[in-house]
Structures are given as structure tokens and as C-alpha cells.
Design a protein around this motif. Structure first.
Motif, PDB file in Angstrom:
ATOM      1  N   LYS A   1     -11.381   3.925   4.715  1.00  0.00           N
ATOM      2  CA  LYS A   1     -10.188   4.733   4.414  1.00  0.00           C
ATOM      3  C   LYS A   1     -10.129   5.068   2.926  1.00  0.00           C
ATOM      4  O   LYS A   1      -9.863   6.214   2.543  1.00  0.00           O
ATOM      5  CB  LYS A   1      -8.926   3.984   4.837  1.00  0.00           C
ATOM      6  N   ASN A   2     -10.402   4.089   2.068  1.00  0.00           N
ATOM      7  CA  ASN A   2     -10.383   4.326   0.630  1.00  0.00           C
ATOM      8  C   ASN A   2     -11.448   5.333   0.214  1.00  0.00           C
ATOM      9  O   ASN A   2     -11.224   6.158  -0.683  1.00  0.00           O
ATOM     10  CB  ASN A   2     -10.579   3.012  -0.129  1.00  0.00           C
ATOM     11  N   CYS A   3     -12.593   5.264   0.861  1.00  0.00           N
ATOM     12  CA  CYS A   3     -13.670   6.208   0.544  1.00  0.00           C
ATOM     13  C   CYS A   3     -13.276   7.634   0.926  1.00  0.00           C
ATOM     14  O   CYS A   3     -13.610   8.592   0.215  1.00  0.00           O
ATOM     15  CB  CYS A   3     -14.961   5.805   1.257  1.00  0.00           C
ATOM     16  N   MET A   4     -12.587   7.791   2.044  1.00  0.00           N
ATOM     17  CA  MET A   4     -12.100   9.121   2.432  1.00  0.00           C
ATOM     18  C   MET A   4     -11.118   9.666   1.396  1.00  0.00           C
ATOM     19  O   MET A   4     -11.118  10.859   1.079  1.00  0.00           O
ATOM     20  CB  MET A   4     -11.438   9.055   3.804  1.00  0.00           C
ATOM     21  N   VAL A   5     -10.282   8.775   0.876  1.00  0.00           N
ATOM     22  CA  VAL A   5      -9.318   9.184  -0.157  1.00  0.00           C
ATOM     23  C   VAL A   5     -10.047   9.518  -1.452  1.00  0.00           C
ATOM     24  O   VAL A   5      -9.826  10.569  -2.073  1.00  0.00           O
ATOM     25  CB  VAL A   5      -8.275   8.067  -0.394  1.00  0.00           C
TER      26      VAL A   5
ATOM     27  N   LYS B   1      -7.917  22.301   2.722  1.00  0.00           N
ATOM     28  CA  LYS B   1      -7.867  20.936   3.253  1.00  0.00           C
ATOM     29  C   LYS B   1      -6.493  20.595   3.820  1.00  0.00           C
ATOM     30  O   LYS B   1      -6.378  19.702   4.667  1.00  0.00           O
ATOM     31  CB  LYS B   1      -8.243  19.928   2.165  1.00  0.00           C
ATOM     32  N   GLU B   2      -5.460  21.288   3.331  1.00  0.00           N
ATOM     33  CA  GLU B   2      -4.114  21.011   3.814  1.00  0.00           C
ATOM     34  C   GLU B   2      -3.988  21.290   5.313  1.00  0.00           C
ATOM     35  O   GLU B   2      -3.119  20.747   5.987  1.00  0.00           O
ATOM     36  CB  GLU B   2      -3.080  21.844   3.052  1.00  0.00           C
ATOM     37  N   ALA B   3      -4.877  22.129   5.843  1.00  0.00           N
ATOM     38  CA  ALA B   3      -4.813  22.502   7.256  1.00  0.00           C
ATOM     39  C   ALA B   3      -5.603  21.559   8.152  1.00  0.00           C
ATOM     40  O   ALA B   3      -5.615  21.725   9.368  1.00  0.00           O
ATOM     41  CB  ALA B   3      -5.338  23.929   7.433  1.00  0.00           C
ATOM     42  N   ILE B   4      -6.266  20.563   7.553  1.00  0.00           N
ATOM     43  CA  ILE B   4      -7.189  19.710   8.318  1.00  0.00           C
ATOM     44  C   ILE B   4      -6.558  18.371   8.670  1.00  0.00           C
ATOM     45  O   ILE B   4      -5.974  17.698   7.819  1.00  0.00           O
ATOM     46  CB  ILE B   4      -8.489  19.459   7.525  1.00  0.00           C
ATOM     47  N   GLN B   5      -6.691  17.990   9.921  1.00  0.00           N
ATOM     48  CA  GLN B   5      -6.396  16.626  10.363  1.00  0.00           C
ATOM     49  C   GLN B   5      -7.724  15.895  10.509  1.00  0.00           C
ATOM     50  O   GLN B   5      -8.535  16.225  11.356  1.00  0.00           O
ATOM     51  CB  GLN B   5      -5.661  16.620  11.697  1.00  0.00           C
ATOM     52  N   TRP B   6      -7.970  14.923   9.634  1.00  0.00           N
ATOM     53  CA  TRP B   6      -9.230  14.189   9.669  1.00  0.00           C
ATOM     54  C   TRP B   6      -9.143  13.019  10.649  1.00  0.00           C
ATOM     55  O   TRP B   6      -8.171  12.263  10.639  1.00  0.00           O
ATOM     56  CB  TRP B   6      -9.573  13.644   8.287  1.00  0.00           C
ATOM     57  N   CYS B   7     -10.176  12.875  11.469  1.00  0.00           N
ATOM     58  CA  CYS B   7     -10.314  11.719  12.356  1.00  0.00           C
ATOM     59  C   CYS B   7     -11.691  11.123  12.090  1.00  0.00           C
ATOM     60  O   CYS B   7     -12.699  11.816  12.235  1.00  0.00           O
ATOM     61  CB  CYS B   7     -10.229  12.121  13.826  1.00  0.00           C
TER      62      CYS B   7
ATOM     63  N   ILE C   1      -4.332  14.777  -4.823  1.00  0.00           N
ATOM     64  CA  ILE C   1      -3.931  16.133  -5.226  1.00  0.00           C
ATOM     65  C   ILE C   1      -4.539  17.184  -4.301  1.00  0.00           C
ATOM     66  O   ILE C   1      -3.865  18.122  -3.875  1.00  0.00           O
ATOM     67  CB  ILE C   1      -4.346  16.403  -6.686  1.00  0.00           C
ATOM     68  N   ASP C   2      -5.830  17.008  -3.980  1.00  0.00           N
ATOM     69  CA  ASP C   2      -6.537  18.055  -3.253  1.00  0.00           C
ATOM     70  C   ASP C   2      -6.786  17.736  -1.784  1.00  0.00           C
ATOM     71  O   ASP C   2      -7.183  18.617  -1.022  1.00  0.00           O
ATOM     72  CB  ASP C   2      -7.895  18.324  -3.928  1.00  0.00           C
ATOM     73  N   GLY C   3      -6.596  16.479  -1.386  1.00  0.00           N
ATOM     74  CA  GLY C   3      -6.933  16.096  -0.016  1.00  0.00           C
ATOM     75  C   GLY C   3      -5.898  16.538   1.002  1.00  0.00           C
ATOM     76  O   GLY C   3      -4.813  17.030   0.658  1.00  0.00           O
ATOM     77  N   SER C   4      -6.227  16.343   2.254  1.00  0.00           N
ATOM     78  CA  SER C   4      -5.304  16.678   3.332  1.00  0.00           C
ATOM     79  C   SER C   4      -4.069  15.784   3.250  1.00  0.00           C
ATOM     80  O   SER C   4      -4.179  14.572   3.068  1.00  0.00           O
ATOM     81  CB  SER C   4      -5.984  16.493   4.687  1.00  0.00           C
ATOM     82  N   PRO C   5      -2.875  16.341   3.421  1.00  0.00           N
ATOM     83  CA  PRO C   5      -1.659  15.523   3.396  1.00  0.00           C
ATOM     84  C   PRO C   5      -1.414  14.794   4.708  1.00  0.00           C
ATOM     85  O   PRO C   5      -0.511  13.957   4.785  1.00  0.00           O
ATOM     86  CB  PRO C   5      -0.560  16.563   3.134  1.00  0.00           C
TER      87      PRO C   5
ATOM     88  N   MET D   1       0.846  -1.184   0.000  1.00  0.00           N
ATOM     89  CA  MET D   1       0.000   0.000   0.000  1.00  0.00           C
ATOM     90  C   MET D   1       0.881   1.232   0.000  1.00  0.00           C
ATOM     91  O   MET D   1       1.832   1.343   0.757  1.00  0.00           O
ATOM     92  CB  MET D   1      -0.912  -0.002   1.236  1.00  0.00           C
ATOM     93  N   ALA D   2       0.580   2.184  -0.847  1.00  0.00           N
ATOM     94  CA  ALA D   2       1.382   3.387  -0.924  1.00  0.00           C
ATOM     95  C   ALA D   2       1.252   4.193   0.350  1.00  0.00           C
ATOM     96  O   ALA D   2       0.192   4.247   0.967  1.00  0.00           O
ATOM     97  CB  ALA D   2       0.946   4.217  -2.132  1.00  0.00           C
ATOM     98  N   ASN D   3       2.355   4.853   0.728  1.00  0.00           N
ATOM     99  CA  ASN D   3       2.321   5.667   1.921  1.00  0.00           C
ATOM    100  C   ASN D   3       1.557   6.949   1.667  1.00  0.00           C
ATOM    101  O   ASN D   3       1.567   7.501   0.571  1.00  0.00           O
ATOM    102  CB  ASN D   3       3.747   6.024   2.361  1.00  0.00           C
ATOM    103  N   SER D   4       0.888   7.482   2.717  1.00  0.00           N
ATOM    104  CA  SER D   4       0.200   8.751   2.616  1.00  0.00           C
ATOM    105  C   SER D   4       1.232   9.860   2.554  1.00  0.00           C
ATOM    106  O   SER D   4       2.273   9.794   3.194  1.00  0.00           O
ATOM    107  CB  SER D   4      -0.721   8.957   3.828  1.00  0.00           C
ATOM    108  N   PRO D   5       0.963  10.910   1.772  1.00  0.00           N
ATOM    109  CA  PRO D   5       1.910  12.015   1.705  1.00  0.00           C
ATOM    110  C   PRO D   5       1.991  12.701   3.054  1.00  0.00           C
ATOM    111  O   PRO D   5       1.013  12.841   3.764  1.00  0.00           O
ATOM    112  CB  PRO D   5       1.291  12.935   0.641  1.00  0.00           C
ATOM    113  N   ILE D   6       3.178  13.143   3.423  1.00  0.00           N
ATOM    114  CA  ILE D   6       3.383  13.814   4.690  1.00  0.00           C
ATOM    115  C   ILE D   6       3.591  15.304   4.432  1.00  0.00           C
ATOM    116  O   ILE D   6       4.430  15.696   3.619  1.00  0.00           O
ATOM    117  CB  ILE D   6       4.597  13.247   5.433  1.00  0.00           C
ATOM    118  N   SER D   7       2.810  16.136   5.105  1.00  0.00           N
ATOM    119  CA  SER D   7       2.912  17.570   4.918  1.00  0.00           C
ATOM    120  C   SER D   7       4.021  18.132   5.801  1.00  0.00           C
ATOM    121  O   SER D   7       4.251  17.661   6.907  1.00  0.00           O
ATOM    122  CB  SER D   7       1.582  18.226   5.276  1.00  0.00           C
ATOM    123  N   SER D   8       4.697  19.159   5.289  1.00  0.00           N
ATOM    124  CA  SER D   8       5.701  19.847   6.088  1.00  0.00           C
ATOM    125  C   SER D   8       5.045  20.774   7.098  1.00  0.00           C
ATOM    126  O   SER D   8       5.694  21.263   8.018  1.00  0.00           O
ATOM    127  CB  SER D   8       6.638  20.644   5.175  1.00  0.00           C
TER     128      SER D   8
END
Length: 605
Positions: free
Chosen positions: A185-189, A163-169, A197-201, A1-8
Motif C-alpha cells: 500500500k505504501n509503495c502504491m502511495v 489519475k483522479e478518474a481511476i479506482q486502483w485495485c 497530490i497527484d495520485g487517485s483520491p 494512520m492518516a485517512n486517504s483523501p475522498i474524492s467528490s
């Protein structure tokens, strides 16, 4: 499974999303002001509905009119129900004025509710048409909910928030397995909320619903009840599922921390199963014409369930104890019922407009579901002896009848039985609070045994002959289960369990590590009805062949706050590529999912 992108960048806002069987809602807080957690109440077209912290979990689709064909998503939540009812009335008026078939006449789409049940119990979920899959349905709903959440956050914190500012739980029931969580999880993606491209990192955090509810109750209710060593039981009884967890307090005050005492449990005994029993009661009372009416006039069920929801939510109120309930029936059901009785020569009723349901009949509708919840609570209490507090949350917790029965049965053994204000928002608010206080949960009890398929020495008379494999002249047993953690073990959050593994054969160039789980405490083999494959990684060990079978790989299993992670790293040789790892969305309670069993390619010492 590919890793989720990590935001700086660190997230600015934490959102807790409670995707429920009958209703869904969210809460949020800014990281700079973590004590102020807001539950959202202002949902589109909620006028006329009860003031509630959630909107209905519903979607509405219509056939495309652009010549392309197929179906198109139209609306979600309360607007979906409103548009569905409006289309029914429009079609009815059109047909009464122009009964001829007209391709351009208004049409009725398809309205879907309770589709979350497909992830926990497909057999009890409403059947979906061939053209619609449950993951598409959930994705469409989450996309629209996500849009509302983003707009709400922008209203609070400024239009520049993205969305980059959001931590989803997102919260999940304790009875869900890995496959259900993976779908979520896939549905959230796919909904564009996380990753891409547009989702939270920021990686999605999954939170077990009763744990979220427990922490919320700690935050909003009096803390004077609980001291170090006290146990509390939290029952999250929602629309579809009931989730039970028992925790022990290990520190109080600002450093409040708990550990799980028993394996969390649950069942399919939420409020929607009371609704199902009500529909069975109506069928028995009215007769076959009831089902015929629902099939011919879909809006009848929507209107009927609205009336029933009012009756259900007030049943058991001390102010109306023992009183009968008069249920107003939809006009078309009234007409069909009366005509049905006349056709069969049944005695004419005094009134067809209202159905009188006695207190005992209401009990017969509620009791099987209520008793199942009492049984689940009793089973947990039997394991731990006594608890100091029993907290009931979730949508069904607002039922006076349910709470009355819980208090009657357990008040003699539990000193404090409580339900917080707005119990329906406890889960989403608690999810936010837990994300902001990740050290709250110290340890959990493993629900399954976890380990890897491996090769051990073959034991004649014990191991099946078909599992024997001769390796370099030595008899080996394939498909043995190497246990890393056992069912019932207390596992500290962020703990790591490691083993050294070596190749089985000379010249071996790769190793496949396959993680399995089992309902058994001491499974011997990595196959059978109790064993499930959770995931696998394959590592290339061909770069450095000098030590051959002496090459050592450190295989580690990490029990994180929101995932179960496998890592494999070379110990005494050079490995091709970077350290290998696989993160599984096992989230919180370490459940598994079905998958076929395959081969094993390493041994252990």
C-alpha cells in the motif's frame, strides 16, 4: 494512520493490477461498460517474447555518471532486461578493443528480478545490495507501470483522463501478512498512484488473488456447472506463490454470490521454485564452473533462463511425452564447461553446445513443486469433502505437466477440472470484476483470532503473579486477550462487532485500544509467540470527567470489503475531538503482522 483523501467524484475506470513474482500485468474496465474488461498485452520491447498478458517483473539500475554518486533507476519490465543485455555486450566489445582501464568506458548496472519474494519469504528472495531497499525497488516498478497504465487508458478513453478518474485495485496473495500488505500500500502511495497530490483520491482496494481468479472464471466460463450449494476450489498457482480458496455458491445468475467455506491457504510453490530447482540441476550436472560462469558473466543466466522458460512451458505436452529436451547453452558457459572438463581430465562430451535433459530428469526438477501444490489442494479438499469444480489459474497453470498431475490425482473426486483461457490474466481481470461487483463475496473465514488487550479480574492459581495489578483495592489481571472474533469463524463482509469499554482507574484521561491477533482459537493473554499486535488508537476522555470510571466507550471492529477498521466512540459522556477510528490494510483475509506487545488501559464487563 492518516485517512486517504475522498474524492467528490466517482471513479470512471477500474484498474486491476497484478504485481507478480516473475511477471506483472493489468486489466481495466469503464464503469459504464462493466462487462468489457480488457487485459493489456502490448508491453514495451516485448518483441521476440511470447504473446502474453504481462511483462517481466524486473528493474535495472546504473551508477550515476553526473558526479553526484549513487545509483539511478534506468528501466523496468522487458526494456530492463534488454538494456542490461545490451550493456553487457557493449562492455564486452569495448574491452576487447581497448583492454586498458578507462573511467569513461561503458559500464554494467544491476538487474533485479523476483524481488516480490521479499514480502513473503525474504530468505528465498535474491539478496539486495545495501543501497537498495525492497520498498524503493517496488515503488520504482509501480511508478513506471502506473505511467504505462495511464497512457493506455488515455488512448482508450481520451487524453483528458487523469489519475483522479481511476479506482486502483491491487491483488495480494492469501499468505501475505499485514506487514507485506502495508508495504504494498505504501509503495502504491509513494509511486504517486494513490493519495498525495497527484495520485487517485479513491482509496486503494486490495483483492485476494484466488478470490479474484474465482470470480473471473465465473464470468468467462460456462455457468451451467454450478448451482446453489455447489462448492468450487480455485488454485491460483503463479510465479512465486500458490493460493487456494474454497467457496460455496449461494446465488447464481446475474446475482452470483459466494461465501468462503474454509480458511484460504497457500505456499511458496509457484513456477519460480521450479526455476530454482533447474539451476540446482545445472550446478550438479556441470560442476563448480557453472556458478563461476554466472558470477563472471551475468548475462549467461539471463540467456539460460530464456531457453529454460521455453522448455519449462512445453514440458508435459502430450505431443512430446517422454521425449528428451535439448537445451541450447550460452557460448561462454559452453567454453568454460569444456575447459573445466579438460583441466580435470573428465571424459569429453559429445556436445557442449546443447544439454540433453531426459524426461525423468525433468520430472525430478518439477515434481517437488508440483507435489507441494497437490498437497495444498488435498488439504483443502479434506476439509470440505467434495467440490464440484476445481479451477486452476495463474502463470504456472499454463504448464501441461502441472495440469496433467492435477487431473490425474483429483479427477476421481472432482467432476470438473478446468483452466480458463489466458489463465495468467485471470487475477487482474477478476480484480476489476470484483471491484465492480463488491457484493459478490458474502462472507469469509477468519484466519486468526482478533481482540484487544484488556484488564480482567485476577484469578489466583491461573494467572501469572506478574500480571496482577491492584486497582482501587481489587486484584486485576493485565494483558488479557478480549476476543472479538475467533479463528475459523465465518465473518460476513461489512459486519461489525462491538463491546462497551470503561476506564480502569479513577481520573483516567485517555484510553489506549490495542488490537491483537493470534493463531490460537482461545488465547488468554495478549502476548506470546502466537500473538501479534495489529494496531492501536488512543482517545482523549478528559473533557467530561463527571462519570469517572462509569464513562462508556463503544469499541467496534468492522470487517470491511477491503480493510479491518477499529472505531471508538463515547456513549454516555462528551469526548474530546471527533470519533476516533483506525483503518488497517488487513484487506480481505484478515492477516496480521509482527509488532511488540505493550500495555493495556481499559477493562470490559
Amino acid at each position: 494512520m492518516a485517512n486517504s483523501p475522498i474524492s467528490s467524484l466517482e471513479p470512471r475506470v477500474v484498474v486491476g493490477l497484478d504485481f507478480g513474482t516473475t511477471y506483472s500485468g493489468f486489466a481495466f474496465a469503464h464503469v459504464t461498460d462493466p462487462e468489457k474488461i480488457y487485459a493489456h498485452f502490448d508491453y514495451p520491447k516485448a518483441t521476440g517474447e511470447k504473446h502474453y498478458c504481462k511483462t517481466v517483473t524486473a528493474c535495472y539500475y546504473k551508477k550515476r555518471a553526473d558526479g553526484v554518486g549513487g545509483w539511478k533507476f534506468k528501466s523496468w519490465g522487458y526494456p530492463a532486461r534488454a538494456e542490461y543485455e545490451k550493456d553487457i555486450l557493449t562492455v564486452r566489445r569495448h574491452r576487447s578493443s581497448d583492454p586498458n582501464e578507462d573511467p569513461s568506458q561503458p559500464t554494467i548496472g544491476q538487474f533485479f528480478v523476483r524481488f516480490k519474494l521479499h514480502l513473503a519469504s525474504p530468505s528465498s528472495a535474491p539478496k539486495l545490495p545495501d543501497w537498495l531497499k525492497v520498498d524503493v525497488l517496488i515503488t520504482d516498478y509501480l511508478r513506471e507501470m502506473g505511467g504505462l497504465i495511464l497512457r493506455t487508458l488515455q488512448d482508450h478513453y481520451g487524453a483528458g483522463l487523469t489519475k483522479e478518474a481511476i479506482q486502483w485495485c491491487i491483488t495480494v496473495p492469501s499468505i501475505w501478512d499485514l506487514s507485506a500488505k502495508a508495504v504494498m500500500k505504501n509503495c502504491m502511495v509513494n509511486a504517486g498512484l494513490v493519495g498525495g497530490i497527484d495520485g487517485s483520491p479513491h482509496p486503494l482496494v486490495m483483492v485476494l488473488e484466488p478470490e479474484a481468479a474465482s470470480f473471473h472464471c465465473h464470468k468467462v466460463m460456462s455457468q451451467e456447472f454450478l448451482e446453489v450449494g455447489d462448492k468450487l476450489l480455485v488454485a491460483d498457482i503463479g510465479g512465486g506463490t500458490s493460493d487456494i480458496v474454497v467457496q460455496e455458491v449461494i446465488s447464481v445468475g446475474s446475482n452470483y454470490r459466494v461465501k468462503e467455506v474454509t480458511t484460504s491457504s497457500g505456499g511458496l510453490c509457484g513456477g519460480t521454485y521450479v526455476d530454482a530447482r533447474f539451476m540446482e540441476f545445472m550446478h550438479r550436472t556441470i560442476g563448480p564452473c557453472f556458478r563461476e560462469c554466472l558470477d563472471r558473466h551475468p548475462n549467461v543466466q539471463v540467456a539460460l533462463m530464456k531457453s529454460w522458460e521455453t522448455a519449462k512451458s512445453s514440458f508435459g505436452d502430450p505431443a512430446t511425452r517422454e521425449e528428451t529436451i535439448d537445451l541450447n547453452l550460452p557460448t561462454r558457459l559452453v567454453a568454460l564447461w569444456e575447459a573445466y572438463d579438460q583441466t580435470l581430465g573428465n571424459p569429453e562430451r559429445e556436445s557442449y553446445d546443447e544439454l540433453e535433459i531426459t524426461y525423468k530428469q525433468m520430472q525430478s526438477i518439477f515434481d517437488p513443486v508440483v507435489k507441494e501444490n497437490l498437497r495444498l489442494i488435498s488439504r483443502q479438499l479434506d476439509q470440505v469433502g467434495t467440490v464440484k469444480m476445481l479451477v486452476v489459474v495463474g502463470g504456472f497453470a499454463a504448464s501441461p505437466y502441472l495440469m496433467e498431475n492435477i487431473k490425474r490425482k483429483f479427477s476421481g473426486v472432482v467432476p470438473h477440472i478446468l483452466s480458463p483461457p489466458n489463465p495468467g490474466s485471470a487475477v487482474c481481470q477478476g480484480a476489476v470484476a470484483l471491484a465492480l461487483n463488491p457484493d459478490t463475496i458474502e462472507s469469509r473465514v477468519c484466519k486468526r483470532t482478533y481482540g484487544f488487550s484488556c484488564t480482567y479480574k485476577f484469578e489466583r492459581g491461573v494467572d501469572p503473579p506478574e500480571y496482577m495489578k491492584v486497582v482501587d483495592g481489587v486484584e486485576k489481571c493485565r494483558r488479557r486477550f478480549q476476543i472479538f472474533v475467533r479463528k475459523g469463524d465465518k465473518v460476513r463482509v461489512d459486519s461489525c462487532i462491538s463491546r462497551i469499554q470503561r476506564p480502569v482507574t479513577r481520573g483516567q484521561k485517555s484510553i489506549r485500544f490495542q488490537l491483537f491477533s493470534s493463531d490460537e482459537i482461545e488465547p488468554r493473554y495478549a502476548l506470546g509467540h502466537s500473538v501479534k499486535k495489529e494496531g492501536e488508537i488512543v482517545i482523549d476522555i478528559s473533557r467530561d470527567m463527571q462519570k469517572d470510571k462509569g464513562r462508556e466507550v463503544k469499541l467496534s471492529l468492522f470487517f470491511g470489503r477491503s480493510s479491518l477498521e477499529i472505531k471508538a466512540e463515547a456513549v454516555n459522556f462528551m469526548m474530546e475531538g471527533p470519533q476516533q477510528h483506525l483503518e488497517l490494510p488487513v484487506e480481505v483475509d484478515y492477516c496480521g503482522a509482527s509488532s511488540p506487545v505493550h500495555l493495556e488501559t481499559f477493562k470490559t464487563f
